[in-house]
Design a protein around this motif. Structure first.
Motif, PDB file in Angstrom:
ATOM      1  N   ALA A 150      89.838  17.929  27.290  1.00 58.88           N
ATOM      2  CA  ALA A 150      90.294  17.791  25.909  1.00 58.88           C
ATOM      3  C   ALA A 150      91.230  16.614  25.693  1.00 58.88           C
ATOM      4  CB  ALA A 150      90.993  19.083  25.475  1.00 58.88           C
ATOM      5  N   GLN A 151      91.707  15.965  26.745  1.00 57.89           N
ATOM      6  CA  GLN A 151      92.765  14.963  26.604  1.00 57.89           C
ATOM      7  C   GLN A 151      92.293  13.636  26.013  1.00 57.89           C
ATOM      8  OE1 GLN A 151      96.076  15.878  27.110  1.00 57.89           O
ATOM      9  NE2 GLN A 151      94.844  17.752  27.126  1.00 57.89           N
ATOM     10  N   ASP A 152      93.227  12.967  25.365  1.00 59.28           N
ATOM     11  CA  ASP A 152      93.021  11.604  24.880  1.00 59.28           C
ATOM     12  C   ASP A 152      93.163  10.664  26.078  1.00 59.28           C
ATOM     13  OD1 ASP A 152      93.123   9.090  23.785  1.00 59.28           O
ATOM     14  OD2 ASP A 152      94.749   9.516  22.391  1.00 59.28           O
ATOM     15  N   PRO A 153      92.120   9.937  26.459  1.00 61.57           N
ATOM     16  CA  PRO A 153      92.200   9.067  27.643  1.00 61.57           C
ATOM     17  C   PRO A 153      93.321   8.032  27.572  1.00 61.57           C
ATOM     18  CG  PRO A 153      89.928   9.302  26.909  1.00 61.57           C
ATOM     19  CD  PRO A 153      90.792   9.916  25.842  1.00 61.57           C
ATOM     20  N   GLU A 154      93.740   7.665  26.357  1.00 61.80           N
ATOM     21  CA  GLU A 154      94.792   6.660  26.212  1.00 61.80           C
ATOM     22  C   GLU A 154      96.192   7.262  26.286  1.00 61.80           C
ATOM     23  OE1 GLU A 154      94.159   3.454  26.263  1.00 61.80           O
ATOM     24  OE2 GLU A 154      92.074   4.087  26.547  1.00 61.80           O
ATOM     25  N   ASP A 155      96.296   8.572  26.136  1.00 68.09           N
ATOM     26  CA  ASP A 155      97.606   9.237  26.208  1.00 68.09           C
ATOM     27  C   ASP A 155      97.411  10.681  26.681  1.00 68.09           C
ATOM     28  OD1 ASP A 155     100.312   9.758  26.007  1.00 68.09           O
ATOM     29  OD2 ASP A 155     100.252  10.139  23.851  1.00 68.09           O
ATOM     30  N   PRO A 156      96.920  10.861  27.906  1.00 67.15           N
ATOM     31  CA  PRO A 156      96.586  12.204  28.371  1.00 67.15           C
ATOM     32  C   PRO A 156      97.816  13.019  28.746  1.00 67.15           C
ATOM     33  CG  PRO A 156      96.211  10.626  30.134  1.00 67.15           C
ATOM     34  CD  PRO A 156      96.597   9.839  28.910  1.00 67.15           C
ATOM     35  N   GLY A 157      97.658  14.335  28.661  1.00 70.08           N
ATOM     36  CA  GLY A 157      98.710  15.225  29.116  1.00 70.08           C
ATOM     37  C   GLY A 157      98.650  15.411  30.618  1.00 70.08           C
ATOM     38  N   ALA A 158      99.637  16.134  31.159  1.00 67.21           N
ATOM     39  CA  ALA A 158      99.725  16.368  32.606  1.00 67.21           C
ATOM     40  C   ALA A 158      99.443  17.841  32.906  1.00 67.21           C
ATOM     41  CB  ALA A 158     101.107  15.982  33.119  1.00 67.21           C
ATOM     42  N   LEU A 159      98.789  18.082  34.031  1.00 68.05           N
ATOM     43  CA  LEU A 159      98.404  19.435  34.443  1.00 68.05           C
ATOM     44  C   LEU A 159      99.220  19.870  35.647  1.00 68.05           C
ATOM     45  CD1 LEU A 159      96.476  21.913  34.434  1.00 68.05           C
ATOM     46  CD2 LEU A 159      94.918  20.555  35.860  1.00 68.05           C
ATOM     47  N   VAL A 160      99.899  21.028  35.524  1.00 70.74           N
ATOM     48  CA  VAL A 160     100.583  21.664  36.649  1.00 70.74           C
ATOM     49  C   VAL A 160      99.680  22.808  37.096  1.00 70.74           C
ATOM     50  CG1 VAL A 160     102.645  22.889  37.414  1.00 70.74           C
ATOM     51  CG2 VAL A 160     102.845  21.031  35.733  1.00 70.74           C
ATOM     52  N   LEU A 161      99.204  22.743  38.332  1.00 70.88           N
ATOM     53  CA  LEU A 161      98.125  23.622  38.783  1.00 70.88           C
ATOM     54  C   LEU A 161      98.471  24.319  40.093  1.00 70.88           C
ATOM     55  CD1 LEU A 161      95.154  24.601  38.460  1.00 70.88           C
ATOM     56  CD2 LEU A 161      94.465  22.503  39.649  1.00 70.88           C
ATOM     57  N   SER A 162      98.217  25.613  40.145  1.00 66.07           N
ATOM     58  CA  SER A 162      98.434  26.402  41.357  1.00 66.07           C
ATOM     59  C   SER A 162      97.489  25.977  42.477  1.00 66.07           C
ATOM     60  CB  SER A 162      98.219  27.882  41.054  1.00 66.07           C
ATOM     61  OG  SER A 162      98.070  28.639  42.249  1.00 66.07           O
ATOM     62  N   GLU A 163      98.028  25.892  43.679  1.00 63.60           N
ATOM     63  CA  GLU A 163      97.183  25.576  44.829  1.00 63.60           C
ATOM     64  C   GLU A 163      96.217  26.702  45.148  1.00 63.60           C
ATOM     65  OE1 GLU A 163      99.063  25.933  48.881  1.00 63.60           O
ATOM     66  OE2 GLU A 163     100.906  26.012  47.686  1.00 63.60           O
ATOM     67  N   PHE A 164      96.424  27.894  44.573  1.00 59.47           N
ATOM     68  CA  PHE A 164      95.558  29.036  44.843  1.00 59.47           C
ATOM     69  C   PHE A 164      94.547  29.294  43.730  1.00 59.47           C
ATOM     70  CE2 PHE A 164      99.603  30.171  47.116  1.00 59.47           C
ATOM     71  CZ  PHE A 164      99.128  29.827  48.374  1.00 59.47           C
ATOM     72  N   ALA A 165      94.419  28.353  42.809  1.00 59.99           N
ATOM     73  CA  ALA A 165      93.313  28.377  41.855  1.00 59.99           C
ATOM     74  C   ALA A 165      92.156  27.603  42.459  1.00 59.99           C
ATOM     75  CB  ALA A 165      93.726  27.743  40.522  1.00 59.99           C
ATOM     76  N   GLY A 166      90.937  28.096  42.266  1.00 58.92           N
ATOM     77  CA  GLY A 166      89.786  27.391  42.820  1.00 58.92           C
ATOM     78  C   GLY A 166      89.692  25.961  42.334  1.00 58.92           C
ATOM     79  N   ALA A 167      90.151  25.707  41.104  1.00 56.78           N
ATOM     80  CA  ALA A 167      90.078  24.360  40.537  1.00 56.78           C
ATOM     81  C   ALA A 167      90.896  23.351  41.325  1.00 56.78           C
ATOM     82  CB  ALA A 167      90.552  24.385  39.081  1.00 56.78           C
ATOM     83  N   ALA A 168      91.895  23.807  42.091  1.00 60.32           N
ATOM     84  CA  ALA A 168      92.753  22.885  42.834  1.00 60.32           C
ATOM     85  C   ALA A 168      91.968  22.076  43.862  1.00 60.32           C
ATOM     86  CB  ALA A 168      93.891  23.646  43.517  1.00 60.32           C
ATOM     87  N   ALA A 169      90.911  22.666  44.410  1.00 52.54           N
ATOM     88  CA  ALA A 169      90.123  21.957  45.413  1.00 52.54           C
ATOM     89  C   ALA A 169      89.460  20.722  44.829  1.00 52.54           C
ATOM     90  CB  ALA A 169      89.067  22.891  46.006  1.00 52.54           C
ATOM     91  N   GLU A 170      89.123  20.762  43.534  1.00 53.47           N
ATOM     92  CA  GLU A 170      88.486  19.617  42.887  1.00 53.47           C
ATOM     93  C   GLU A 170      89.488  18.692  42.202  1.00 53.47           C
ATOM     94  OE1 GLU A 170      84.424  20.574  40.942  1.00 53.47           O
ATOM     95  OE2 GLU A 170      85.618  22.402  40.746  1.00 53.47           O
ATOM     96  N   LEU A 171      90.618  19.241  41.760  1.00 54.36           N
ATOM     97  CA  LEU A 171      91.524  18.491  40.892  1.00 54.36           C
ATOM     98  C   LEU A 171      92.829  18.090  41.564  1.00 54.36           C
ATOM     99  CD1 LEU A 171      91.078  20.665  37.666  1.00 54.36           C
ATOM    100  CD2 LEU A 171      89.811  18.607  38.338  1.00 54.36           C
ATOM    101  N   GLU A 172      92.932  18.253  42.875  1.00 52.17           N
ATOM    102  CA  GLU A 172      94.200  18.006  43.555  1.00 52.17           C
ATOM    103  C   GLU A 172      94.653  16.557  43.448  1.00 52.17           C
ATOM    104  OE1 GLU A 172      93.860  18.979  47.638  1.00 52.17           O
ATOM    105  OE2 GLU A 172      92.060  17.778  47.999  1.00 52.17           O
ATOM    106  N   ALA A 173      93.719  15.629  43.264  1.00 48.74           N
ATOM    107  CA  ALA A 173      94.105  14.217  43.173  1.00 48.74           C
ATOM    108  C   ALA A 173      94.727  13.879  41.823  1.00 48.74           C
ATOM    109  CB  ALA A 173      92.880  13.325  43.406  1.00 48.74           C
ATOM    110  N   GLY A 174      94.472  14.714  40.803  1.00 49.25           N
ATOM    111  CA  GLY A 174      94.970  14.391  39.477  1.00 49.25           C
ATOM    112  C   GLY A 174      96.063  15.299  38.967  1.00 49.25           C
ATOM    113  N   ALA A 175      96.106  16.534  39.462  1.00 43.47           N
ATOM    114  CA  ALA A 175      97.081  17.509  38.969  1.00 43.47           C
ATOM    115  C   ALA A 175      98.344  17.492  39.818  1.00 43.47           C
ATOM    116  CB  ALA A 175      96.461  18.898  38.978  1.00 43.47           C
ATOM    117  N   LEU A 176      99.407  18.112  39.284  1.00 52.25           N
ATOM    118  CA  LEU A 176     100.602  18.398  40.074  1.00 52.25           C
ATOM    119  C   LEU A 176     100.393  19.767  40.698  1.00 52.25           C
ATOM    120  CD1 LEU A 176     103.304  17.218  37.512  1.00 52.25           C
ATOM    121  CD2 LEU A 176     102.708  16.085  39.662  1.00 52.25           C
TER     122      LEU A 176
END
Length: 489
Positions: free
Chosen positions: A365-391
């Motif tokens: 959903a983010q605006d590529p020119e001014d995107p928001g930041a994601l704080v993500l649990s290491e125990f969510a399955g999504a972390a395996a794919e998004l670890e390079a971009g999320a906190l």
């Protein structure tokens, strides 16, 4: 092309042209059925005082929706009881909350037998059957008992714990062991798949079980377009205007103890205690629709969170600023898309989660020119794919979450854009359509597979995309998904 037959606990019948399914499973199944003949079978959501009646059929284009009702007794014991007070805590590593009742297990098996009987009557010889999630684990075994020899696959949308935890379930071989009757069992992450492989090695040593990793995703492009339009809605603009120029943190979770909402609140409290400069300059919006209200553990959690929210607002708030906004109702996907785009930070900090599509929706959903930041649990399955971009954070470490929120709020546009690009590479390489196609390709054996001994797989440490694995003797046959792998994201 063979017909795809989907079985799940609930069936999402489309409500109109262009209407989007509500939940992650519904979106996934809808994508799998798109463009092919299919049948979607499951519970209608109807509860009656009498015994369950026959199947209600709804035809919409090439897809038939087959809806089965339940008696109130079966619903209470099967769904509220065994599914939500036994299997859900078990698979989310919360055996301390598991309330086993043998009568409820019998109800679980009884409802599965009813579903299998109804479904078997509708199956054609060349149908491919795809069963979804923990509600219907025994389905393949029950269909095999009725003589069906079709390809049958299973996908687990929630985490899969270690065999030590799975083995604590009384009569676990009758339930968890029934997964051994599927032609393919799919998981969200390699860790989930490896846990189940070890369960098979320990408890089903003579059975060959083909397993695979298929991280579920979203309709990335569609969601981005929705967000671009919805952010300009009167509702979203009203929320942004109410912030007085401050930043917006958002959390969107079903009200569930696995989501880590209580620790998240403590982290926000820590932030305001240690960084008073944020007072009046940041607002945290937590959307948490209530679920499973008949289950005592959920009622207790709801009461605690409501109390904690009130305490924090009373302690830190002022007549002109409410630090926490708490909403217990559902919003449409369009509204959520607009809220995600309007938010500066998203908190997705579950204690355990199969995937967590909120994380992926927020990024899409983010605006590529001014995107928001994601704080993500290491125990969510999504972390395996998004670890390079999320906190990435440990959801049990409230101070670390608080520090990550502070970092996200202060992050430069350049750094947010860098992380956003990394995350979108993962999302665009594995959208929901690619996910379903990969699963069905492996289930239907539509591609050549390379056989590699399990010992070599273990020695390598991680598998390559597009390779199937088999042991030299009948025990575990594990197949990796094509394309984006969880451990490669």
């Amino acid at each position: 092309m063979s017909r795809l037959v989907v079985a799940s606990n609930r069936v999402a019948v489309p409500q109109g042209e262009g209407a989007m399914p509500a939940g992650g499973l519904a979106v996934a199944v809808d994508a799998a059925l798109k463009g092919r003949k299919g049948l979607w079978f499951g519970w209608s959501g109807e509860i009656s005082q009498r015994e369950a009646t026959g199947v209600h059929m709804i035809e919409q284009g090439p897809v038939t929706y087959a809806l089965q009702g339940l008696s109130s007794d079966d619903y209470d014991a099967y769904y509220n009881g065994y599914c939500n007070r036994v299997l859900w805590p078990l698979f989310h590593y919360r055996i301390d909350l598991m309330k086993f009742d043998e009568g409820q297990m019998e109800a679980y098996l009884r409802v599965n037998r009813l579903f299998a009987q109804r479904l078997a009557d509708m199956i054609r010889p060349d149908d491919v059957i795809w069963v979804h999630d923990y509600h219907l684990i025994p389905m393949a075994r029950l269909l095999r008992e009725r003589g069906l020899r079709n390809k049958i696959g299973f996908f687990l949308h929630i985490p899969c714990p270690s065999p030590d935890i799975l083995g604590t379930l009384p009569h676990h071989l009758e339930v968890i062991g029934a997964l051994g009757h599927y032609d393919l069992v799919g998981f969200q992450t390699s860790a989930d798949r490896d846990n189940f492989d070890r369960y098979v090695e320990r408890y089903l040593p003579d059975r060959a079980v083909k397993t695979a990793v298929f991280p579920v995703s979203i309709e990335t492009e569609t969601f981005t377009l929705q967000a671009e339009e919805a952010v300009h809605s009167d509702f979203v603009q009203e929320i942004r205007d109410s912030l007085g120029g401050g930043q917006l943190i958002i959390g969107v979770d079903r009200l569930d103890y696995s989501k880590g909402i209580t620790n998240r609140l403590e982290a926000f409290e820590w932030l305001l205690e240690h960084h008073p400069e944020w007072e009046g300059n940041v607002t945290y919006l937590q959307i948490a629709p209530k679920s499973r209200s008949a289950v005592p553990e959920y009622l207790e959690m709801d009461q605690f969170i409501s109390m904690k929210m009130g305490q924090l607002n009373g302690r830190f708030g002022s007549p002109s600023w409410t630090p926490l906004r708490y909403v217990n109702r559902n919003f449409s996907r369009e509204v959520l898309a607009g809220l995600y785009r309007a938010s500066d930070v998203a908190l997705v900090t579950p204690f355990r989660d199969g995937m967590n599509l909120v994380a992926k929706e927020f990024l899409a959903a983010q605006d590529p020119e001014d995107p928001g930041a994601l704080v993500l649990s290491e125990f969510a399955g999504a972390a395996a794919e998004l670890e390079a971009g999320a906190l990435i954070v440990n959801p049990y470490d409230t101070h670390a979450i608080g520090r990550s929120i502070d970092m996200a709020l202060r992050m430069s546009v350049a750094e947010r854009k860098r992380r956003f690009v990394k995350s979108m590479q993962a999302l665009e390489g594995n959208d929901i359509h690619a996910w379903s196609e990969r699963f069905l390709t492996v289930l239907e054996d539509r591609r050549p597979e390379t056989v590699v001994p399990l010992q070599e797989r273990k020695a390598a440490g991680a598998s390559n995309s597009g390779i199937a694995y088999e042991t030299p003797r009948p025990r575990i046959a594990a197949s990796a998904s094509q394309g984006v792998r969880a451990e490669q994201a």
